[in-house]
Write a protein that holds these residues in place. Structure first.
Motif, PDB file in Angstrom:
ATOM      1  N   GLU A   1      -7.627  -2.719  -7.887  1.00  0.00           N
ATOM      2  CA  GLU A   1      -8.649  -2.593  -8.943  1.00  0.00           C
ATOM      3  C   GLU A   1      -9.196  -1.494  -9.309  1.00  0.00           C
ATOM      4  O   GLU A   1      -9.232  -1.055 -10.265  1.00  0.00           O
ATOM      5  N   TYR A   2      -9.136  -0.571  -8.291  1.00  0.00           N
ATOM      6  CA  TYR A   2      -9.792   0.835  -8.524  1.00  0.00           C
ATOM      7  C   TYR A   2      -8.735   1.755  -9.150  1.00  0.00           C
ATOM      8  O   TYR A   2      -8.864   2.391  -9.979  1.00  0.00           O
ATOM      9  N   ILE A   3      -7.487   1.757  -8.417  1.00  0.00           N
ATOM     10  CA  ILE A   3      -6.440   2.736  -8.982  1.00  0.00           C
ATOM     11  C   ILE A   3      -5.800   2.227 -10.148  1.00  0.00           C
ATOM     12  O   ILE A   3      -5.486   2.968 -11.086  1.00  0.00           O
ATOM     13  N   TYR A   4      -5.564   0.906 -10.579  1.00  0.00           N
ATOM     14  CA  TYR A   4      -4.759   0.217 -11.796  1.00  0.00           C
ATOM     15  C   TYR A   4      -5.798  -0.337 -12.805  1.00  0.00           C
ATOM     16  O   TYR A   4      -5.729  -0.133 -13.859  1.00  0.00           O
ATOM     17  N   SER A   5      -6.619  -1.249 -12.165  1.00  0.00           N
ATOM     18  CA  SER A   5      -7.154  -2.178 -12.953  1.00  0.00           C
ATOM     19  C   SER A   5      -8.429  -1.472 -13.899  1.00  0.00           C
ATOM     20  O   SER A   5      -8.446  -1.656 -15.357  1.00  0.00           O
ATOM     21  N   ALA A   6      -9.100  -0.952 -13.530  1.00  0.00           N
ATOM     22  CA  ALA A   6     -10.122  -0.017 -13.970  1.00  0.00           C
ATOM     23  C   ALA A   6      -9.932   1.011 -15.120  1.00  0.00           C
ATOM     24  O   ALA A   6     -10.044   0.862 -16.268  1.00  0.00           O
ATOM     25  N   PRO A   7      -8.807   1.705 -14.717  1.00  0.00           N
ATOM     26  CA  PRO A   7      -8.105   2.321 -16.137  1.00  0.00           C
ATOM     27  C   PRO A   7      -7.330   1.868 -16.942  1.00  0.00           C
ATOM     28  O   PRO A   7      -7.627   1.970 -18.342  1.00  0.00           O
ATOM     29  N   HIS A   8      -6.912   0.510 -16.748  1.00  0.00           N
ATOM     30  CA  HIS A   8      -6.320  -0.353 -17.769  1.00  0.00           C
ATOM     31  C   HIS A   8      -7.157  -0.840 -18.441  1.00  0.00           C
ATOM     32  O   HIS A   8      -7.113  -0.850 -19.818  1.00  0.00           O
ATOM     33  N   LEU A   9      -8.147  -1.430 -17.980  1.00  0.00           N
ATOM     34  CA  LEU A   9      -9.396  -1.845 -18.719  1.00  0.00           C
ATOM     35  C   LEU A   9     -10.084  -0.897 -19.652  1.00  0.00           C
ATOM     36  O   LEU A   9     -10.514  -1.001 -20.859  1.00  0.00           O
ATOM     37  N   ALA A  10     -10.050   0.127 -19.073  1.00  0.00           N
ATOM     38  CA  ALA A  10     -10.649   1.454 -19.927  1.00  0.00           C
ATOM     39  C   ALA A  10      -9.870   1.787 -21.011  1.00  0.00           C
ATOM     40  O   ALA A  10     -10.472   1.899 -22.356  1.00  0.00           O
ATOM     41  N   THR A  11      -8.673   1.760 -20.999  1.00  0.00           N
ATOM     42  CA  THR A  11      -7.877   2.099 -21.962  1.00  0.00           C
ATOM     43  C   THR A  11      -7.652   0.806 -22.935  1.00  0.00           C
ATOM     44  O   THR A  11      -7.809   0.994 -24.378  1.00  0.00           O
TER      45      THR A  11
ATOM     46  N   LYS B   1      -4.459  10.441   2.670  1.00  0.00           N
ATOM     47  CA  LYS B   1      -5.389  11.755   2.681  1.00  0.00           C
ATOM     48  C   LYS B   1      -4.741  12.632   1.495  1.00  0.00           C
ATOM     49  O   LYS B   1      -5.702  12.910   0.521  1.00  0.00           O
ATOM     50  N   ASP B   2      -3.569  12.555   0.868  1.00  0.00           N
ATOM     51  CA  ASP B   2      -3.142  13.385   0.114  1.00  0.00           C
ATOM     52  C   ASP B   2      -3.876  12.880  -1.385  1.00  0.00           C
ATOM     53  O   ASP B   2      -4.060  13.540  -2.174  1.00  0.00           O
ATOM     54  N   LEU B   3      -3.790  11.376  -1.412  1.00  0.00           N
ATOM     55  CA  LEU B   3      -4.343  10.851  -2.735  1.00  0.00           C
ATOM     56  C   LEU B   3      -5.651  11.189  -2.756  1.00  0.00           C
ATOM     57  O   LEU B   3      -6.341  11.550  -3.835  1.00  0.00           O
ATOM     58  N   ALA B   4      -6.615  11.115  -1.749  1.00  0.00           N
ATOM     59  CA  ALA B   4      -7.838  11.399  -1.658  1.00  0.00           C
ATOM     60  C   ALA B   4      -8.111  13.098  -1.907  1.00  0.00           C
ATOM     61  O   ALA B   4      -8.944  13.221  -2.938  1.00  0.00           O
ATOM     62  N   ASP B   5      -7.132  13.919  -1.407  1.00  0.00           N
ATOM     63  CA  ASP B   5      -7.666  15.488  -1.691  1.00  0.00           C
ATOM     64  C   ASP B   5      -7.155  15.770  -3.184  1.00  0.00           C
ATOM     65  O   ASP B   5      -7.702  16.650  -3.565  1.00  0.00           O
ATOM     66  N   LYS B   6      -6.197  14.744  -3.757  1.00  0.00           N
ATOM     67  CA  LYS B   6      -5.885  15.049  -5.187  1.00  0.00           C
ATOM     68  C   LYS B   6      -6.925  14.241  -5.951  1.00  0.00           C
ATOM     69  O   LYS B   6      -6.721  14.167  -7.589  1.00  0.00           O
ATOM     70  N   ASN B   7      -8.187  13.688  -5.692  1.00  0.00           N
ATOM     71  CA  ASN B   7      -8.917  13.005  -6.448  1.00  0.00           C
ATOM     72  C   ASN B   7      -8.230  11.778  -7.090  1.00  0.00           C
ATOM     73  O   ASN B   7      -8.999  11.200  -8.224  1.00  0.00           O
ATOM     74  N   GLU B   8      -6.930  11.020  -6.546  1.00  0.00           N
ATOM     75  CA  GLU B   8      -6.591   9.986  -7.139  1.00  0.00           C
ATOM     76  C   GLU B   8      -7.447   8.782  -6.500  1.00  0.00           C
ATOM     77  O   GLU B   8      -7.613   7.761  -7.423  1.00  0.00           O
ATOM     78  N   ILE B   9      -8.102   8.692  -5.463  1.00  0.00           N
ATOM     79  CA  ILE B   9      -8.745   7.768  -4.627  1.00  0.00           C
ATOM     80  C   ILE B   9      -9.887   8.250  -4.004  1.00  0.00           C
ATOM     81  O   ILE B   9      -9.744   9.579  -3.531  1.00  0.00           O
TER      82      ILE B   9
ATOM     83  N   LEU C   1       0.755  -1.143  -0.033  1.00  0.00           N
ATOM     84  CA  LEU C   1       0.038   0.113   0.077  1.00  0.00           C
ATOM     85  C   LEU C   1       0.876   1.347  -0.008  1.00  0.00           C
ATOM     86  O   LEU C   1       0.666   2.441  -0.612  1.00  0.00           O
ATOM     87  N   GLU C   2       2.026   1.209   0.728  1.00  0.00           N
ATOM     88  CA  GLU C   2       2.897   2.461   0.754  1.00  0.00           C
ATOM     89  C   GLU C   2       3.618   2.518  -0.664  1.00  0.00           C
ATOM     90  O   GLU C   2       3.565   3.904  -1.078  1.00  0.00           O
ATOM     91  N   LEU C   3       3.967   1.358  -1.312  1.00  0.00           N
ATOM     92  CA  LEU C   3       4.351   1.466  -2.650  1.00  0.00           C
ATOM     93  C   LEU C   3       3.361   2.092  -3.588  1.00  0.00           C
ATOM     94  O   LEU C   3       3.743   2.867  -4.606  1.00  0.00           O
ATOM     95  N   VAL C   4       2.030   1.599  -3.513  1.00  0.00           N
ATOM     96  CA  VAL C   4       1.081   2.357  -4.140  1.00  0.00           C
ATOM     97  C   VAL C   4       0.858   4.142  -4.017  1.00  0.00           C
ATOM     98  O   VAL C   4       0.899   4.570  -4.979  1.00  0.00           O
ATOM     99  N   CYS C   5       1.124   4.446  -2.661  1.00  0.00           N
ATOM    100  CA  CYS C   5       1.056   5.531  -2.518  1.00  0.00           C
ATOM    101  C   CYS C   5       2.279   6.424  -3.257  1.00  0.00           C
ATOM    102  O   CYS C   5       2.059   7.321  -3.918  1.00  0.00           O
TER     103      CYS C   5
END
Length: 216
Positions: free
Chosen positions: A194-204, A143-151, A124-128
């Motif tokens: 799956e939210y951070i990586y898989s969904a965008p990957h499938l969309a692409t 929290k920073d990722l949420a503030d930037k709408n990453e998650i 999880l730290e590596l994801v951040c």
């Protein structure tokens, strides 16, 4: 070579990643004889053996095969190839570092649940870090990722649960995790990945396929 009711070589389970020798509950061998080109008589045998193995940890079935010939001096020369299960269901689209961290955690989950939780926390730290969160505590990075709408904020709460399990695994005084927590840890980690990586990957992939269809 191995026989029914004996043990396989030490190998990794394709389901739970437990590493151990496994009971062989069935096998079949295809033999081929090879002849001397000059004299036309049989000089040796080779073949392929298929084995059904039962993982002693999760009790699930693995099917492997290996090539052999009668010139082999021991089973140490055998190289297993996994036929089943096929294509472990890792989340799609993971960067190499994240995928390696995920696999490392999966390998220990049936050995030490606390270690599994710690490695999932590290992942999880590596994801951040991969998503360029500001350096700080794991909670601050999330929290920073949420503030930037990453998650989304709801996913931050999921990630917090994974972090909390990791904290328990890391500190003996905080309690002890059990096998009952494995499915929860696994589900939490997959939800995040799956939210951070898989969904965008499938969309692409879908966009690329649509472009190919339009060009036809």
């Amino acid at each position: 070579m191995e026989k029914k009711d004996s043990l396989s070589k030490i190998t990794s389970c394709g389901h739970c990643f437990n590493i151990s020798a496994m009971p062989i509950i069935g096998y079949i061998t295809k033999n081929d004889e090879y002849e001397d080109d000059d004299y036309g008589h049989v000089v040796g045998e080779s073949g392929i053996t298929y084995c059904v193995l039962e993982c002693p940890a999760c009790k699930k079935i693995n099917i492997i095969y290996y090539d052999w010939h009668d010139g082999m001096e021991s089973d140490d020369e055998i190289e297993y190839k996994l036929l089943y299960p096929i294509n472990q269901k890792y989340p799609l689209g993971l960067p190499d570092k994240i995928l390696s961290a995920y696999k490392a955690a999966e390998k220990v989950k049936t050995i030490d649940v606390n270690a599994y939780a710690i490695l999932m926390r590290r992942m999880l730290e590596l994801v951040c870090i991969d998503r360029n969160a500001k350096q700080g505590t794991l909670a601050a990075m999330l929290k920073d990722l949420a503030d930037k709408n990453e998650i989304p904020q709801k996913l931050v709460n999921v990630a917090k649960g994974l972090k909390d399990f990791g904290n328990i695994g890391a500190h003996a005084g905080s309690g002890e995790l059990s096998e009952k927590e494995i499915p929860i840890l696994n589900a939490l980690s997959k939800a995040i990945l799956e939210y951070i990586y898989s969904a965008p990957h499938l969309a692409t992939l879908a966009e690329r396929q649509l472009e190919k269809i339009k060009k036809k």
